[in-house]
Every structure is written in structure tokens, then in C-alpha cells.
Scaffold this active site. Structure first.
Site, short mmCIF file in Angstrom:
data_model
loop_
_atom_site.label_atom_id
_atom_site.label_comp_id
_atom_site.label_asym_id
_atom_site.label_seq_id
_atom_site.Cartn_x
_atom_site.Cartn_y
_atom_site.Cartn_z
N ILE A 134 0.89 -1.17 0.00
CA ILE A 134 0.00 0.00 0.00
C ILE A 134 0.92 1.21 0.00
O ILE A 134 1.86 1.28 0.78
CB ILE A 134 -0.92 0.06 1.23
CG1 ILE A 134 -1.94 -1.08 1.20
CG2 ILE A 134 -1.64 1.41 1.31
CD1 ILE A 134 -2.87 -1.12 2.39
N GLU A 177 3.25 -7.67 6.13
CA GLU A 177 4.47 -7.28 6.81
C GLU A 177 4.54 -5.76 6.76
O GLU A 177 4.19 -5.16 5.74
CB GLU A 177 5.73 -7.83 6.14
CG GLU A 177 5.89 -9.33 6.23
CD GLU A 177 5.27 -10.07 5.06
OE1 GLU A 177 5.07 -11.28 5.18
OE2 GLU A 177 4.97 -9.43 4.03
N TYR A 180 -3.12 -0.46 10.57
CA TYR A 180 -3.45 -1.88 10.50
C TYR A 180 -4.14 -2.35 11.78
O TYR A 180 -5.10 -3.13 11.72
CB TYR A 180 -2.20 -2.71 10.21
CG TYR A 180 -1.55 -2.36 8.89
CD1 TYR A 180 -2.33 -2.10 7.75
CD2 TYR A 180 -0.18 -2.25 8.76
CE1 TYR A 180 -1.74 -1.77 6.54
CE2 TYR A 180 0.41 -1.93 7.56
CZ TYR A 180 -0.37 -1.67 6.45
OH TYR A 180 0.21 -1.35 5.26
N ASN A 192 7.75 1.93 11.08
CA ASN A 192 6.64 2.66 10.47
C ASN A 192 5.42 2.63 11.41
O ASN A 192 4.47 1.89 11.18
CB ASN A 192 6.30 2.08 9.10
CG ASN A 192 5.30 2.94 8.34
OD1 ASN A 192 4.65 3.81 8.90
ND2 ASN A 192 5.20 2.70 7.04
#
Length: 147
Positions: free
Chosen positions: A71, A105, A117, A110
Site C-alpha cells: 500500500i 508485513e 493496520y 513505520n
């Protein structure tokens, strides 16, 4: 607007890839290989604003499992919920394909992506040491079970 990615979108996707991932960016050949697997085992989309591609994402799906491949949202458009839009679309496709679990992953450094998520129900299940190359940054492995 989110729509399926085509080969015509490769230049824009590669610009974003290099903007975001620099030395660890996928090559055009890698992304082209992913697109060649559509719709059999892959689902890649782009997100447009004002007629320009500002983000993209991809899902691999086989049997009853999915994997968020990537993404990316242009830096200038980050923080506006576009990553969440892309993730929601990829998860919807995983559900349409009958995936009972979706994996991904994410770089250990980050935090914003990890929080996104987690908001979507992903949980940490492991670490892949020095997964990202050449930087050597660890990857956090996450999983989301279909409710």
C-alpha cells in the site's frame, strides 16, 4: 476513486514506489509480474484524486488466505485517510475471495502504518529480522482473521 490497476498505471505507481520506498522500491518488472497474475491470484488497485494516481495497493489471495502485498500513498496526500480507503478495498476483495485470514508485513519503524493496520483489526504475530533490504529493518508480521 479506487479502480483496478492496469499496465498504463505503472509509471505513476513507480513514481510513488520510489518516493516512498527509495532503495527498497519494487522494480517495474516486479510490479508488472504482479499485474500479470490479475485476477487469478492478485488484485491491484489505484486511488485517484482529480484524475491523478495518488495511491495504490495490492493483494495476493490463494485458497482461504490473503496477503497485503503493498500500500502506498504519495507523501503530499498522506494523513487524509487514503491509506485506510485502499486497505478497506483490499480487505473487501479478500472477503469476496473467501479469505479467512489476511497477513501483511510492515516496517518496524513505520508506526503510522502499524496503527492503521491495528485499527482494522490486525494483530502482531511475529517479526522477520532484517527483512527489508538494504536497510536491514525488521518487519512486523500481522494477521487479521475474518470476523
Amino acid at each position: 476513486m479506487i479502480r483496478p490497476m492496469t499496465e498504463a498505471d505503472l509509471p505513476a505507481a513507480m513514481e510513488i514506489e520510489h518516493e516512498l520506498f527509495t532503495d527498497e522500491a519494487w522494480t517495474e518488472a516486479m510490479l508488472l509480474g504482479e499485474l500479470a497474475e490479475q485476477p487469478r491470484t492478485r488484485y491491484y488497485v489505484v486511488l485517484e484524486r482529480d484524475g491523478k494516481v495518488v495511491g495504490y495497493g495490492g493483494l495476493a489471495a490463494a485458497a482461504d488466505e490473503g496477503d497485503i502485498q503493498t500500500i502506498g500513498v504519495r507523501t503530499a496526500h498522506q494523513g487524509a485517510g487514503l491509506g485506510a480507503e485502499l486497505l478497506a478495498e483490499l480487505l473487501a476483495e479478500a472477503a469476496r475471495r473467501g479469505c479467512r485470514a489476511v497477513f501483511l508485513e510492515v516496517r518496524a519503524d513505520n508506526g503510522p502504518a502499524q496503527r492503521l493496520y491495528e485499527k482494522f483489526g490486525f494483530v502482531r504475530i511475529g517479526v522477520r529480522k532484517r527483512y527489508y533490504q538494504p536497510s536491514g529493518v525488521d518487519a512486523i508480521v500481522m494477521r487479521r482473521d475474518r470476523p
